[in-house]
Write an enzyme that holds these catalytic residues in place. Structure first.
Site, PDB file in Angstrom:
ATOM      1  N   LYS A  78       0.845  -1.198   0.000  1.00  0.00           N
ATOM      2  CA  LYS A  78       0.000   0.000   0.000  1.00  0.00           C
ATOM      3  C   LYS A  78       0.878   1.245   0.000  1.00  0.00           C
ATOM      4  CE  LYS A  78      -3.921   1.823   2.714  1.00  0.00           C
ATOM      5  NZ  LYS A  78      -4.765   1.578   3.919  1.00  0.00           N
ATOM      6  N   SER A 153      -9.617   1.348   2.841  1.00  0.00           N
ATOM      7  CA  SER A 153      -8.791   2.114   1.951  1.00  0.00           C
ATOM      8  C   SER A 153      -7.707   1.291   1.239  1.00  0.00           C
ATOM      9  CB  SER A 153      -8.120   3.256   2.728  1.00  0.00           C
ATOM     10  OG  SER A 153      -7.297   2.746   3.751  1.00  0.00           O
ATOM     11  N   SER A 177      -9.626  -0.848   7.211  1.00  0.00           N
ATOM     12  CA  SER A 177      -9.091  -0.744   5.849  1.00  0.00           C
ATOM     13  C   SER A 177      -8.327  -1.947   5.322  1.00  0.00           C
ATOM     14  CB  SER A 177      -8.196   0.486   5.732  1.00  0.00           C
ATOM     15  OG  SER A 177      -9.006   1.607   5.530  1.00  0.00           O
TER      16      SER A 177
HETATM   17  N1  GLN Z   1     -13.009   3.615   6.200  1.00  0.00           N
HETATM   18  C1  GLN Z   1     -12.487   4.099   7.436  1.00  0.00           C
HETATM   19  C2  GLN Z   1     -12.173   5.568   7.310  1.00  0.00           C
HETATM   20  O1  GLN Z   1     -12.447   6.120   6.316  1.00  0.00           O
HETATM   21  C3  GLN Z   1     -11.301   3.300   7.854  1.00  0.00           C
HETATM   22  C4  GLN Z   1     -10.085   3.683   7.135  1.00  0.00           C
HETATM   23  C5  GLN Z   1      -8.895   2.911   7.556  1.00  0.00           C
HETATM   24  O2  GLN Z   1      -8.998   1.898   8.248  1.00  0.00           O
HETATM   25  N2  GLN Z   1      -7.743   3.418   7.174  1.00  0.00           N
HETATM   26  O3  GLN Z   1     -11.670   6.173   8.189  1.00  0.00           O
END
Ligand code: GLN
Length: 487
Positions: A78, A153, A177
């Site tokens: 990532k 994400s 994420s």
């Molecule tokens: N979808 C969640 C957010 O937007 C989690 C994101 C993540 O775990 N980085 O914050």
């Protein structure tokens, strides 16, 4: 559609026995990326030459007799992690061209065990999002249905594994994420206990929540990567000195006599009927495998989304203050210090990141601190205590990973609150710092992956992997290749 090749554990065994070379495996992965990625856009950069060079070095180490846990295993990373010599942009314009000073700890640990880095994967900007649509470089598509999101994400990492481009990838999980995109793409995603994996070299989103973890095709591969990644690190004072245990030998322990609790708060009215039906089927799988299954309540779990979006945004607003046009990324103005900040940040950040910074700055401001941030922190503590009580009666807690199968690209971009609800089942474990894994558990009527999540006590990774592997062995999940063949 590429056929998924052998997994990480299998590749490492073949390369170690010199049945295949790391160079061959790497060429094959690069070929799969070239064939599959134009339709998916999982990668922001494919590091072909560097990967070939790394593979040659691995072959030389294997030839000299070194035993490497990830010998020749192609890994995608990532874009919020540091790989020496490559850029790391968090899919944001504000970090365009940024080159980190060194490998992050996760990267150097994988490298030490012979992994080969194939490239950097797409993500929601600064890991804020649940669909990978918040990338400054365009969305990633779900290999199961390219009109749909791969989750987020870590959507690029999940799609790369799901489409068979690489056997494993790294993601980061702040509120889901790793787990949510793994669920959307029909693969395994694991978030370790907070403090298990060093965050050195991971660009911070919300420091009290962020954890790096693996996305992989199966539970054993996830356990192998986790074993290599985990452990204390002098570069990150929040890493724990608690012994890591032996997640891989826990895998075949089974669940006979294990107490598996199904989260009562997840079995709510209005739950998607495919998800609800699948959850019932999952309960029978655990029963069949010999576990004693019961319901368990975590009464404050429904408050987790509200707590999370205050805490995560507050920490993000503070962490992202460093991106000011002075030290990182393109500088947009030199006319005054204020306009340098304002113009660089205005041009550099996308709309979701700005929304979080505004929300977080508000929650932390003098007049509102107690009403929002202080209150969220107190509620977080109560949630933690709820989990402690729940774990007095059960060994692991199970609930769905996602409330619906992967939605369509564009469906939720204009409605942030609905988008935030994608994380309803994943944020409780994040706030409590618990280890949690997502495993494919079946298909919806529309033929899209569904998944269950298994959570364990802090540092309870061994129990978690035992339960996850037992479930994986029993569940009937066809996998993307089989489904595509039937079509
Ligand atoms: N979808 C969640 C957010 O937007 C989690 C994101 C993540 O775990 N980085 O914050």
């Amino acid at each position: 559609m590429t056929e998924r090749g052998p997994g990480a554990v299998a590749i490492a065994a073949e390369v170690t026995r010199r049945r295949r070379s790391a160079v061959e495996v790497t060429e094959e992965a690069l070929g799969r990326v070239a064939a599959a990625d134009p339709a998916i856009h999982a990668f922001l950069e494919v590091a072909g030459e560097a990967a070939r060079e790394e593979a040659r070095a691995v072959d030389a180490r294997v030839a000299s007799g070194e035993k490497l846990a990830l010998a020749g295993v192609p890994v995608a990373v990532k874009d919020n992690m540091w790989i020496a010599g490559r850029t790391s942009t968090c899919a944001s314009r504000i970090l365009e061209g940024y080159r980190p000073p060194a490998d992050g700890t996760a990267i150097s640990r994988l490298r030490r065990e012979g992994a080969v880095f194939i490239g950097r994967t797409n993500m929601d900007e600064f890991a804020m999002g649940s669909s990978t649509e918040n990338s400054a470089f365009g969305p990633t598509r779900n290999p199961w249905d390219t009109t749909r999101i791969p989750g987020g994400s870590s959507g690029g990492s999940a799609a790369a594994v799901s489409a068979g481009m690489v056997p494993a990838a790294l993601g980061s999980d702040t509120g889901g994420s790793i787990r949510q995109p793994a669920a959307c793409c029909g693969i395994v995603g694991f978030k370790p206990t907070y403090g298990r994996v060093s965050r050195y070299g991971l660009v911070a989103f919300a420091s009290s929540l962020d954890q790096i973890g693996p996305l992989a095709g199966n539970v054993s591969d996830a356990a192998r990567l986790y074993r290599v990644l985990s452990g204390e690190d002098p570069c990150d004072s929040t890493t724990s000195s608690e012994p890591v245990g032996d997640p891989e030998s826990a895998l075949e322990r089974g669940v006979k006599g294990m107490r598996v609790g199904f989260l009562s708060e997840a079995q709510v009215e209005g739950l998607d009927s495919d998800v609800a039906g699948n959850l019932e089927a999952s309960r029978r799988i655990f029963e069949k495998a010999g576990a004693s299954v019961a319901d368990v309540s975590v009464p404050r779990a429904p408050a987790a989304i509200a707590i999370y979006y205050v805490v995560a945004s507050a920490e993000a607003s503070s962490n992202l203050a460093r991106f000011d046009g002075v030290r990182y990324g393109p500088r947009r103005s030199d006319s005054s210090l204020l306009s340098l900040y304002v113009e660089s940040r205005t041009a550099g950040f996308g709309p979701e990141v700005k929304r979080r910074i505004l929300l977080g700055t508000f929650a932390l401001s003098a007049g509102y601190y107690d009403a929002y941030y202080g209150r969220a922190m107190r509620a977080r503590q109560l949630l933690l205590e709820d989990f402690e009580r729940a774990f007095a009666g059960v060994d692991v807690i199970v609930c769905p990973t996602i409330p619906t199968p992967a939605f369509r690209i564009g469906e939720k971009v204009d409605d942030p609150l609905t988008m935030y609800l994608s994380d309803i089942f994943t944020v409780p474990a994040s706030l409590a710092g618990l280890p949690a894994i997502s495993i494919p558990s079946g298909l919806s009527r529309g033929g899209l992956p569904l998944a269950v999540q298994i959570m364990a006590r802090r540092f309870g990774e061994d129990a978690l992997f035992a339960a996850a592997r037992a479930f994986e062995r029993e569940v009937d999940f066809p996998g993307l290749e089989a489904v595509k063949r039937k079509m």
